[in-house]
Design an enzyme around this catalytic site. Sequence first.
Site, PDB file in Angstrom:
ATOM      1  CG  ASP A  92     -48.727 -19.716  36.937  1.00  0.00           C
ATOM      2  OD1 ASP A  92     -49.699 -19.223  37.527  1.00  0.00           O
ATOM      3  OD2 ASP A  92     -47.887 -20.449  37.481  1.00  0.00           O
ATOM      4  CG  ASP A 262     -47.843 -26.001  35.621  1.00  0.00           C
ATOM      5  OD1 ASP A 262     -48.515 -25.960  36.266  1.00  0.00           O
ATOM      6  OD2 ASP A 262     -47.036 -25.588  35.988  1.00  0.00           O
ATOM      7  CB  CYS A 300     -40.393 -44.199  22.247  1.00  0.00           C
ATOM      8  SG  CYS A 300     -40.697 -42.415  22.318  1.00  0.00           S
ATOM      9  CB  CYS A 302     -39.847 -39.430  20.524  1.00  0.00           C
ATOM     10  SG  CYS A 302     -38.282 -40.179  21.041  1.00  0.00           S
ATOM     11  CB  CYS A 305     -37.028 -43.725  20.234  1.00  0.00           C
ATOM     12  SG  CYS A 305     -36.782 -43.386  22.003  1.00  0.00           S
ATOM     13  CG  HIS A 331     -37.635 -40.309  25.132  1.00  0.00           C
ATOM     14  ND1 HIS A 331     -38.177 -41.418  24.521  1.00  0.00           N
ATOM     15  CD2 HIS A 331     -37.694 -40.560  26.475  1.00  0.00           C
ATOM     16  CE1 HIS A 331     -38.539 -42.302  25.433  1.00  0.00           C
ATOM     17  NE2 HIS A 331     -38.260 -41.805  26.628  1.00  0.00           N
TER      18      HIS A 331
END
Length: 413
Positions: A92, A262, A300, A302, A305, A331
Amino acid sequence: MLSFEIIAKCSTTRARVSKMVLSHGTTVLPAFMPVATQAALKGLTPLQVEQLGISLILNNTYHLGLRPGIEILEQAGGAHAFQGWRKNLLTDSGGFQLVSLSSFTEITEKGALFASPFTGEPTMLTPEESIRIQHAIGADIIMQLDDVVSSLTTGPRVKESMQRSVRWLDRCIAYHKASGNDKTQNLFAIIQGGLDANLRKECLTEMVKRKDDIPGFAIGGLSGGEEKDIFWKMIKLCTDDLPEDRPRYSMGIGFAEDLLADCVFPTRTARFGVALTFNGPLNLRLSKHSTDFRPIDDGCPCPTCTNGTSRALLHSLITHETVAAHAITQHNLVFQARLVGQARDAIMEDRYPQYLKNFFQEYFGTIGYPRWCIEALRTVGVDLLEDVSTSQAQIKIVEGDGAKWEYSEANIR
């Protein structure tokens, strides 16, 4: 240079799947881009972020230009090496932070004069200096410095900021091309104009005229507190006329419903104990989770999890152990990646309208659909209330932003 290819389009909506190839690899779009403002994504190492399947993150020019500064970044060989990130990187320009973080900013045609938050010394950020810092950072995608005002601002200041953003874009282009970095770093324009449709169109028209020097376009100046019903109309107004053969970046959005119609949202909410799921956010600080031994989401993939970390454990740790924020951050980032990944799959298979209906019924079915979502999607041929099952026939329509949160201060320990 950036390579961009559209892979598939939805036959009903204007949604598309595309492939963007940059110096540090390929990013398939649409994608969610986590924010590593100061060359660090809070709670995770760069390797952990990469292992979650993320191929594009954001650094911020304002912060990195102040600390560690250009000299150290150049000595390190750029921000990729400085932070140990091997995939694509976007910066940015710093325009938004000059408004949101500094109470001593003075905008002139030359640039933005502000007080350094570290030393208090007056510091000038010009379009050229912003690009120079981004060259030192070495990001694959760099953003023009724009004159940013709050999305709630009205009156002549909005027109002034829009027109100045166009002039500053010309200065950014000139400096970027003269440096020779335009062969490896890709400059994006940022469309401004506040909530005024005519100013947005004027800005878009002017910036598209510079298309030969602009590999991509961003929509800025939104997600600043404006009503969602206005937010989506400004997004649609811009996307309707943006060049089809360029990537598009909608800046600062992160709510699940925003991504589909973002952002620091998934990492910041994690630090406050909020886990994102397809049934809505879970506030793990609430006492009702203290005896819930299920993972955040059984389906999930991830690490949090799949390792069986329970809601009860996270509830117990969230207020005093950083490991809980770390686990929820993992997660939440995977949730956002799954969300846009499922959307990409649905577009590729030309079933995106049905995917949207299924998502909204699961996410909002118990509390009611936000009216702005219904109206926004109707403009692209998707009626969320069409073919609603008998059990959902009386589904409620709610006004406002429709954000779904678990609030109960009395039950937070």
